[in-house]
Design a protein around this motif. Structure first.
Motif, PDB file in Angstrom:
ATOM      1  N   VAL A 191       0.835  -1.186   0.050  1.00 51.63           N
ATOM      2  CA  VAL A 191       0.013   0.093   0.056  1.00 51.63           C
ATOM      3  C   VAL A 191       0.924   1.509  -0.241  1.00 51.63           C
ATOM      4  O   VAL A 191       1.645   1.413   0.867  1.00 51.63           O
ATOM      5  N   GLY A 192       0.953   2.047  -1.116  1.00 47.15           N
ATOM      6  CA  GLY A 192       1.768   3.080  -1.212  1.00 47.15           C
ATOM      7  C   GLY A 192       1.035   4.353  -1.081  1.00 47.15           C
ATOM      8  O   GLY A 192       0.101   4.688  -1.798  1.00 47.15           O
ATOM      9  N   ARG A 193       1.346   5.096  -0.179  1.00 43.12           N
ATOM     10  CA  ARG A 193       0.458   6.431   0.099  1.00 43.12           C
ATOM     11  C   ARG A 193       1.555   7.527  -0.637  1.00 43.12           C
ATOM     12  O   ARG A 193       2.651   7.437  -0.078  1.00 43.12           O
ATOM     13  N   PHE A 194       0.962   8.540  -1.297  1.00 48.41           N
ATOM     14  CA  PHE A 194       1.957   9.636  -1.806  1.00 48.41           C
ATOM     15  C   PHE A 194       2.662   8.694  -2.730  1.00 48.41           C
ATOM     16  O   PHE A 194       3.863   8.810  -2.789  1.00 48.41           O
ATOM     17  N   GLY A 195       2.095   7.688  -3.457  1.00 45.31           N
ATOM     18  CA  GLY A 195       2.952   6.945  -4.147  1.00 45.31           C
ATOM     19  C   GLY A 195       3.822   7.299  -5.347  1.00 45.31           C
ATOM     20  O   GLY A 195       4.684   6.672  -5.947  1.00 45.31           O
ATOM     21  N   GLY A 196       3.729   8.362  -6.026  1.00 46.56           N
ATOM     22  CA  GLY A 196       4.390   8.981  -7.004  1.00 46.56           C
ATOM     23  C   GLY A 196       4.183   7.993  -8.125  1.00 46.56           C
ATOM     24  O   GLY A 196       3.180   7.576  -8.453  1.00 46.56           O
ATOM     25  N   ILE A 197       5.465   7.929  -8.839  1.00 45.13           N
ATOM     26  CA  ILE A 197       5.473   6.910  -9.994  1.00 45.13           C
ATOM     27  C   ILE A 197       5.771   5.404  -9.591  1.00 45.13           C
ATOM     28  O   ILE A 197       6.181   4.683 -10.594  1.00 45.13           O
ATOM     29  N   GLY A 198       5.692   5.183  -8.454  1.00 43.68           N
ATOM     30  CA  GLY A 198       5.693   3.673  -7.914  1.00 43.68           C
ATOM     31  C   GLY A 198       6.885   3.392  -7.442  1.00 43.68           C
ATOM     32  O   GLY A 198       7.196   2.014  -7.498  1.00 43.68           O
ATOM     33  N   GLY A 199       7.558   3.953  -6.928  1.00 39.88           N
ATOM     34  CA  GLY A 199       8.876   3.631  -6.253  1.00 39.88           C
ATOM     35  C   GLY A 199       8.887   2.410  -5.183  1.00 39.88           C
ATOM     36  O   GLY A 199       9.768   1.574  -5.237  1.00 39.88           O
ATOM     37  N   LEU A 200       7.665   2.263  -4.648  1.00 37.64           N
ATOM     38  CA  LEU A 200       7.488   1.260  -3.455  1.00 37.64           C
ATOM     39  C   LEU A 200       7.509   0.116  -4.351  1.00 37.64           C
ATOM     40  O   LEU A 200       8.346  -0.934  -4.010  1.00 37.64           O
ATOM     41  N   ALA A 201       6.658  -0.106  -5.330  1.00 39.10           N
ATOM     42  CA  ALA A 201       6.591  -1.227  -6.072  1.00 39.10           C
ATOM     43  C   ALA A 201       7.976  -1.710  -6.906  1.00 39.10           C
ATOM     44  O   ALA A 201       8.285  -2.903  -6.923  1.00 39.10           O
ATOM     45  N   VAL A 202       8.568  -0.825  -7.419  1.00 36.71           N
ATOM     46  CA  VAL A 202       9.899  -0.697  -7.924  1.00 36.71           C
ATOM     47  C   VAL A 202      10.837  -1.446  -7.063  1.00 36.71           C
ATOM     48  O   VAL A 202      11.623  -2.500  -7.287  1.00 36.71           O
ATOM     49  N   ALA A 203      10.825  -0.962  -5.785  1.00 34.36           N
ATOM     50  CA  ALA A 203      11.763  -1.571  -4.746  1.00 34.36           C
ATOM     51  C   ALA A 203      11.526  -2.926  -4.382  1.00 34.36           C
ATOM     52  O   ALA A 203      12.394  -3.993  -4.326  1.00 34.36           O
ATOM     53  N   PHE A 204      10.212  -3.199  -4.343  1.00 33.76           N
ATOM     54  CA  PHE A 204       9.748  -4.529  -3.849  1.00 33.76           C
ATOM     55  C   PHE A 204       9.854  -5.449  -5.001  1.00 33.76           C
ATOM     56  O   PHE A 204       9.982  -6.904  -4.899  1.00 33.76           O
ATOM     57  N   SER A 205       9.911  -4.948  -6.410  1.00 28.20           N
ATOM     58  CA  SER A 205       9.936  -6.024  -7.275  1.00 28.20           C
ATOM     59  C   SER A 205      11.369  -6.644  -7.562  1.00 28.20           C
ATOM     60  O   SER A 205      11.502  -7.644  -8.271  1.00 28.20           O
ATOM     61  N   ARG A 206      12.397  -6.029  -6.951  1.00 29.96           N
ATOM     62  CA  ARG A 206      13.698  -6.337  -6.935  1.00 29.96           C
ATOM     63  C   ARG A 206      13.965  -7.284  -5.836  1.00 29.96           C
ATOM     64  O   ARG A 206      15.202  -7.689  -5.776  1.00 29.96           O
ATOM     65  N   LEU A 207      13.261  -7.682  -4.905  1.00 28.97           N
ATOM     66  CA  LEU A 207      13.269  -8.214  -3.827  1.00 28.97           C
ATOM     67  C   LEU A 207      12.535  -9.688  -4.059  1.00 28.97           C
ATOM     68  O   LEU A 207      11.806  -9.761  -4.967  1.00 28.97           O
ATOM     69  N   PRO A 208      13.261 -10.842  -3.394  1.00 29.03           N
ATOM     70  CA  PRO A 208      12.594 -11.994  -3.553  1.00 29.03           C
ATOM     71  C   PRO A 208      11.336 -12.314  -2.962  1.00 29.03           C
ATOM     72  O   PRO A 208      11.170 -13.186  -1.789  1.00 29.03           O
ATOM     73  N   VAL A 209      10.321 -11.342  -3.314  1.00 31.07           N
ATOM     74  CA  VAL A 209       9.064 -11.650  -2.915  1.00 31.07           C
ATOM     75  C   VAL A 209       8.004 -11.783  -3.767  1.00 31.07           C
ATOM     76  O   VAL A 209       8.201 -11.202  -5.097  1.00 31.07           O
ATOM     77  N   ARG A 210       6.756 -11.950  -3.420  1.00 30.37           N
ATOM     78  CA  ARG A 210       5.584 -12.141  -4.457  1.00 30.37           C
ATOM     79  C   ARG A 210       4.562 -11.238  -4.215  1.00 30.37           C
ATOM     80  O   ARG A 210       4.154 -11.039  -2.937  1.00 30.37           O
ATOM     81  N   ILE A 211       4.500 -10.022  -5.044  1.00 29.73           N
ATOM     82  CA  ILE A 211       3.404  -9.175  -4.662  1.00 29.73           C
ATOM     83  C   ILE A 211       2.209  -9.568  -5.084  1.00 29.73           C
ATOM     84  O   ILE A 211       2.008  -9.845  -6.433  1.00 29.73           O
TER      85      ILE A 211
END
Length: 114
Positions: A22-42
């Motif tokens: 859940v990204g608040r004040f998400g801008g262009i999606g930096g939170l998702a970019v960071a997590f997409s580089r981790l070994p997690v499943r969004i």
């Protein structure tokens, strides 16, 4: 490794965590970019942002994004509803917020800010 011998650190199985973002004040999606580089499943990505250009970037990059728009609409009760909807498939809920920075940036030529 022989039969019956316990697995060592090199043989340990890595668990992939399922995450609700859940990204608040998400801008262009930096939170998702960071997590997409981790070994997690969004499992789901919720973005709260009012800037229409930023929202368009996020929707193009993450087509399944839940575009919530105004950040004031994403409170604790909404996060609870999301967890209730996705909870069976989620190990971790991450709620993150970036402070609105455009008003404070040197790129803001007009100097109009907070």
């Amino acid at each position: 490794m022989e039969d019956g011998e316990p697995a060592g650190p090199a043989q340990a199985v890595r668990r992939v965590f399922s995450v609700l973002l859940v990204g608040r004040f998400g801008g262009i999606g930096g939170l998702a970019v960071a997590f997409s580089r981790l070994p997690v499943r969004i499992v789901a990505y919720v973005a709260a942002e009012t800037d229409t250009k930023a929202r368009r970037v996020v929707r193009l990059r993450w087509p399944g994004v839940i575009d919530w728009g105004d950040v004031t609409r994403v409170g604790a009760e909404v996060v609870q509803e999301l967890f209730d909807a996705f909870g069976a498939h989620v190990d971790l809920v991450v709620v993150a917020a970036g402070s609105p920075c455009q008003d404070l940036s040197r790129l803001n030529v007009g100097g109009r800010g907070l």
